[in-house]
Design an enzyme around this catalytic site. Structure first.
Site, PDB file in Angstrom:
ATOM      1  N   HIS A 170       0.851  -1.190   0.000  1.00  4.15           N
ATOM      2  CA  HIS A 170       0.000   0.000   0.000  1.00  4.15           C
ATOM      3  C   HIS A 170       0.893   1.248   0.000  1.00  4.15           C
ATOM      4  CE1 HIS A 170      -4.291  -1.324   1.223  1.00  4.15           C
ATOM      5  NE2 HIS A 170      -3.696  -2.279   0.529  1.00  4.15           N
ATOM      6  N   GLU A 202       0.980   4.015   1.645  1.00  2.00           N
ATOM      7  CA  GLU A 202       1.439   4.531   2.931  1.00  2.00           C
ATOM      8  C   GLU A 202       2.651   3.746   3.436  1.00  2.00           C
ATOM      9  OE1 GLU A 202      -3.152   5.028   3.077  1.00  2.00           O
ATOM     10  OE2 GLU A 202      -1.667   3.734   2.113  1.00  2.00           O
ATOM     11  N   CYS A 231      -3.757   0.266   7.178  1.00  3.93           N
ATOM     12  CA  CYS A 231      -2.930   1.468   7.306  1.00  3.93           C
ATOM     13  C   CYS A 231      -3.349   2.304   8.510  1.00  3.93           C
ATOM     14  CB  CYS A 231      -3.012   2.299   6.026  1.00  3.93           C
ATOM     15  SG  CYS A 231      -2.169   1.528   4.616  1.00  3.93           S
ATOM     16  N   LYS A 260      -1.563   0.795  11.472  1.00  4.21           N
ATOM     17  CA  LYS A 260      -0.124   1.060  11.470  1.00  4.21           C
ATOM     18  C   LYS A 260       0.171   2.521  11.793  1.00  4.21           C
ATOM     19  CE  LYS A 260       1.007  -2.832   8.499  1.00  4.21           C
ATOM     20  NZ  LYS A 260       1.605  -3.328   7.229  1.00  4.21           N
TER      21      LYS A 260
END
Length: 480
Positions: free
Chosen positions: A107, A109, A258, A261
């Site tokens: 991803h 990010e 995300c 995280k």
């Protein structure tokens, strides 16, 4: 009485529009400037690995360096993109590598953050060589000291997947009055009593007066979470605040969302465990900015990345080590949309990801990843440095060892950094290099004691379902 309620809400919304404060104006200007800088960097990169125009979409994220950042002050400070990533794919657990040469999560990010780690290694090496760098003012006992004037900021072209994407949809049908998400945020903050009263009345005649729903996320609740999505119509489709894994076709992924995280980085820092051995304190993003044209709620994003790690249900505060804290980044949305955003259901997700970072050897080179591997790498090169992505776990471990061995007075400073009983103080440089070549990635992570303590505190108090990593790739070392 319902007409009176609608008129009251319309009056409140009109007042909210007029009540533009200096802070909100600054947020908007700051967000637009950052979006513009990030989009220009993206446009400057080669076309290889980017979506086919009009047919594909992707997500884009950046880490931006700002010197002299002060909230609500002039936005004339210079912004520099130091890492950039694109992508929306993850690999399934059956495709994960045991030697750390494949990315599980591609991803945008995550790609941008991994590029940022590579950038930090370069800045640390420059500090060891010349005494300072753009990021670090000096070093002491082997640890680099962050320049007080330097801050880092996170930009994403779209709201992060997972908890931050579960945003309420509210649309009043009477008299065609619409409440934008931004306006709803203002009501929740400035007129909390009013919105609660309105919602209670709305629920009595929801089908006639109002549509209430939430934006969906493809991320699935961890099976170990005590509550799960009910997938009921409307606002009861999702539960909020839980850990989620990213979606994958067929083989499920083990990559957490995300949103999860970002919440973790907001307490333990975005530098990770290994870099914590070489930097004097954690690095927190001072702002999280979202691109325009996508669902956004400041309240929801704050819940996802800040509130979830503030306290738990018993109101027990986190007992964090020195220098660690719960960051409170500026949260805002730009009005500028990303050129390759998902603006049509006819578009397909781009199968590739990009990663770029501002280091000399990669200054004009963008790496393209497909299914977590470097695009174009032959079978012969697949398991060599030339055939791996510069941000995979194995290459970052290699970079850590290379940079660590470059520090001044290594025989004095390295034993201090590693804090290991196995390190003999009278080792020579060859002995230290052999030791670092044999020590595993997991062992190095555990040597970062404050980072480990901070993360264990967050995990036990806020995210008990976040299981400890059992990946075989944690056991890799340079020699295996």
């Amino acid at each position: 009485k319902y007409e009176k309620m609608v008129k009251q809400m319309e009056t409140t919304l009109r007042a909210c529009r007029m009540r533009e404060t200096t802070g909100s104006n600054w947020n908007s200007e700051f967000a637009d400037k950052m979006a513009d800088v990030c989009y220009k960097k993206y446009e400057s990169l080669p076309k290889k690995g980017k979506p086919a125009t009009g047919k594909e979409w992707t997500l884009m994220a950046c880490v931006v360096k700002i010197e002299g950042f002060k909230k609500n002050n002039s936005c004339n400070t210079s912004m520099e993109v130091v890492s950039l990533g694109t992508g929306s794919k993850c690999i399934g657990k059956s495709k994960m590598s045991s030697v750390g040469d494949i990315l599980n999560d591609s991803h945008a990010e995550i790609m941008a953050r991994r590029g940022f780690l590579r950038y930090l290694y370069h800045q640390i090496q420059r500090t060891y060589q010349s005494g300072s760098s753009e990021v670090f003012s000096n070093f002491s006992d082997g640890k680099c000291i962050l320049n007080d004037d330097v801050t880092f900021h996170f930009f994403s072209s779209h709201t992060p997947c997972g908890d931050a994407s579960i945003i309420p949809k509210v649309l009043i049908n009477e008299d065609d009055i619409g409440i934008s998400l931004k306006q709803v945020d203002k009501i929740l903050k400035e007129n909390s009593v009013l919105i609660i009263v309105v919602q209670k009345k709305v629920m009595l005649r929801r089908e006639k007066l109002v549509k209430i729903d939430v934006h969906r996320t493809g991320a699935k609740c961890l099976p170990s979470e005590s509550v799960q999505d009910e997938h009921l119509p409307g606002i009861n489709y999702h539960v909020v605040g839980v850990l989620r894994t990213k979606p994958g076709r067929g083989d499920p992924t083990l990559s957490l969302s995300c949103s999860d995280k970002l919440a973790r980085w907001n307490v333990v820092g975005c530098q990770g465990a290994l870099l914590s051995l070489l930097i004097d304190k954690p690095i927190y993003f001072q702002s999280v900015i979202i691109g325009g044209g996508c669902p956004f709620s400041e309240t929801v994003l704050q819940r996802a990345i800040i509130d979830r790690v503030s306290v738990n249900e018993e109101d027990i505060h986190l007992n964090l080590p020195k220098h660690y804290s719960i960051a409170s980044p500026v949260i805002a949305q730009s009005t500028i949309s990303f050129v390759h955003s998902r603006d049509s259901d006819d578009k397909k997700p781009c199968p590739s990801s990009l990663v770029w970072c501002n280091v000399p050897e990669r200054m004009h080179v963008t790496q393209v990843a497909v299914e977590g591997k470097k695009q174009g790498a032959t079978k012969k090169l697949a398991h060599t440095a030339a055939g791996r992505l510069l941000v995979c776990k194995r290459e970052l471990l290699s970079q850590f060892i290379k940079v660590t061995l470059s520090m001044p007075q290594p025989m004095l400073n390295i034993p201090i950094i590693l804090k290991s009983k196995q390190v003999i103080w009278d080792m020579n440089e060859d002995d230290i290099k052999r030791y670092l070549d044999h020590i595993s990635y997991k062992q190095l992570k555990y040597l970062s004691q404050d980072y480990k303590k901070a993360w264990e505190m967050v995990r036990s108090v806020c995210f008990p379902s976040w299981l400890k990593s059992t990946a075989v790739s944690e056991l890799i070392s340079i020699i295996n």
